[in-house]
Design an enzyme around this catalytic site. Structure first.
Site, PDB file in Angstrom:
ATOM      1  N   LYS A   1     -39.365  21.068 -18.141  1.00 51.75           N
ATOM      2  CA  LYS A   1     -39.263  22.209 -17.223  1.00 51.75           C
ATOM      3  C   LYS A   1     -39.671  23.583 -17.766  1.00 51.75           C
ATOM      4  CE  LYS A   1     -36.338  20.345 -13.651  1.00 51.75           C
ATOM      5  NZ  LYS A   1     -35.957  18.957 -13.909  1.00 51.75           N
TER       6      LYS A   1
ATOM      7  N   ASP B   1     -31.985  13.702 -22.963  1.00 52.95           N
ATOM      8  CA  ASP B   1     -32.894  14.271 -21.971  1.00 52.95           C
ATOM      9  C   ASP B   1     -32.546  15.749 -21.825  1.00 52.95           C
ATOM     10  OD1 ASP B   1     -34.143  15.189 -19.678  1.00 52.95           O
ATOM     11  OD2 ASP B   1     -33.852  13.333 -18.552  1.00 52.95           O
TER      12      ASP B   1
ATOM     13  N   PHE C   1     -30.139  12.056 -14.195  1.00 61.45           N
ATOM     14  CA  PHE C   1     -31.451  12.128 -13.564  1.00 61.45           C
ATOM     15  C   PHE C   1     -32.513  12.150 -14.651  1.00 61.45           C
ATOM     16  CE2 PHE C   1     -35.210  14.130 -11.788  1.00 61.45           C
ATOM     17  CZ  PHE C   1     -35.402  13.344 -10.652  1.00 61.45           C
TER      18      PHE C   1
END
Ligand SMILES: *Cc1c(COP(=O)(O)O)cnc(C)c1O
Length: 390
Positions: A245, A216, A131
């Site tokens: 995040k 990532d 993702f």
């Protein structure tokens, strides 16, 4: 239309609204208390309203919120120094989300190949069930049908291979390949860990073929797995890394980090973000790093993670519906044999927040400041839900 209908319905929302948070705890509009084992999806790594971060945001909001990247931003320089001191990277580009950080990484990879005499190398190999975001380029990098369906044509230049299979990467390499982009642990698809040596193999393949390795770490970074960066569990360093995040404890912020050799391909005018790295976000991120590193939060994560996983393994011992447990640090998953949505919903009813991934996996990303007591309480709620449902 009532108020909620004024919002585009891109989310399947739970019918609960939180009005206050402190540490691992949240309170809803009725004053009910919840244990937050999801931390805003891996964002509130220091818990809700960590005093030092809250104070830094308050102070900065009263001094200067935003100026633009047309001028020097000393807090941004300080943050770039602090972040690059934690890892392989020499330079940072600041943006506002994980998707934007990956957009920057994709652009930087293409530009780097252009600049180094390989204009035809634009393709990036990514992993199935990875993702990377919801913008057109990052959803094109995200090898999941449910993310891509309806938005075709996709952005060209991505090739998908099985996760955790270096030989599949090798087979996918062509004269067009520019880089390899993976998460060190796949988060959205249910905390899927690769075998030891996976990143080492990818690094070797990248070196052999002159490709860039892009990690990532949007979900796995900022201490989530017990090291500051998840790839630091391996001996490997990437060429580019993305983060978001947990970076600024909930003030929207992302960053693309790279070695100076690679970062040199971004020159004035090649990439930009209006909000990226503004003083408010930088103050929040600097305070976050300070608490994480200087106040010893990171140092406690491996033990807390082990404690949580031992508890979950204990649960597996007497709950037959649990198929498997896995995780690293405070990134944990419980895979069920069925009924996962119902379990997550009933946990919420009983005051425990966690998420259901891929229909089969309960994911936990609790604050890194969680206590053993709170782990006990959360796991006890899950235990009671499993007992009552099955
Ligand atoms: C959440 C996430 C993203 C996207 O971040 P946004 O801030 O929602 O754009 C990208 N990659 C990974 C690994 C993520 O977990």
């Amino acid at each position: 239309m009532n108020d909620i209908q004024c919002i585009m319905s891109t989310y399947g929302r739970n019918p609960v609204a939180f009005t206050r948070g402190e540490g691992t705890r949240l309170w809803d509009e009725e004053g009910r208390e919840y244990l937050d084992f999801l931390a805003g999806i891996g964002v509130n790594n220091l818990g809700h309203c960590p005093p030092k971060v809250t104070a830094a945001i308050r102070e900065q909001a009263g001094r200067l919120i935003h100026t633009s990247n047309l001028y020097r931003i000393p807090l941004q320089e300080k943050l770039a120094r602090r972040l690059t001191d934690t890892c392989f990277a020499d330079q940072a580009f600041f943006c506002n989300s994980g998707a934007e950080a990956n957009e920057a990484a994709i652009k930087l990879t293409r530009k780097f190949m252009r600049d180094h005499g390989h204009p035809s190398r634009f393709e990036i190999i990514t992993a199935v069930h990875g993702f990377h975001g919801r913008t057109m380029a990052t959803l094109s990098a995200t090898a999941q049908e449910k993310v891509q369906r309806g938005f075709e044509p996709l952005v060209p230049g991505f090739r998908y291979v099985a996760f955790n299979d270096p030989s599949a990467v090798e087979k996918a390499i062509s004269p067009y390949t520019a880089g390899i982009l993976v998460e060190p642990i796949q988060g959205e698809s249910g905390v899927r860990l690769p075998d030891d040596g996976y990143l080492e193999s990818l690094r070797a393949i990248a070196d052999q073929h002159g490709l860039l390795l892009i990690l990532d770490e949007v979900q796995t970074g900022m201490g989530r797995t017990g090291k500051f960066w998840c790839h630091q569990w391996s001996s490997v360093t990437p060429d580019i890394m993305t983060v978001a995040k947990g970076l600024a404890s909930g003030v929207p912020m992302g960053a693309c980090l790279a070695t100076s050799r690679v970062a040199a391909s971004f020159s004035p005018g090649t990439h930009a973000s209006t909000f990226g790295g503004n003083p408010l976000a930088c103050a929040a991120a600097l305070a976050t790093l300070e608490v994480l590193l200087d106040d010893g939060v990171l140092a406690g994560v491996p033990d807390l993670g082990q404690y949580l996983r031992d508890k979950l393994d204990g649960l597996k011992g007497h709950q037959a519906m649990i198929h498997a447990t896995r995780g690293r640090g405070l990134m944990a998953a419980v895979e069920l044999k069925g009924g996962t949505e119902e379990v997550a919903a009933m946990c919420l009813n009983r005051g425990l927040l966690l998420s259901c991934q891929m229909g089969t996996t309960l994911r936990m990303l609790p604050p890194l400041t969680i206590t053993r007591d709170e782990i006990d309480q959360g796991v006890a709620i899950l235990d009671s839900v499993l007992s009552d449902l099955f």
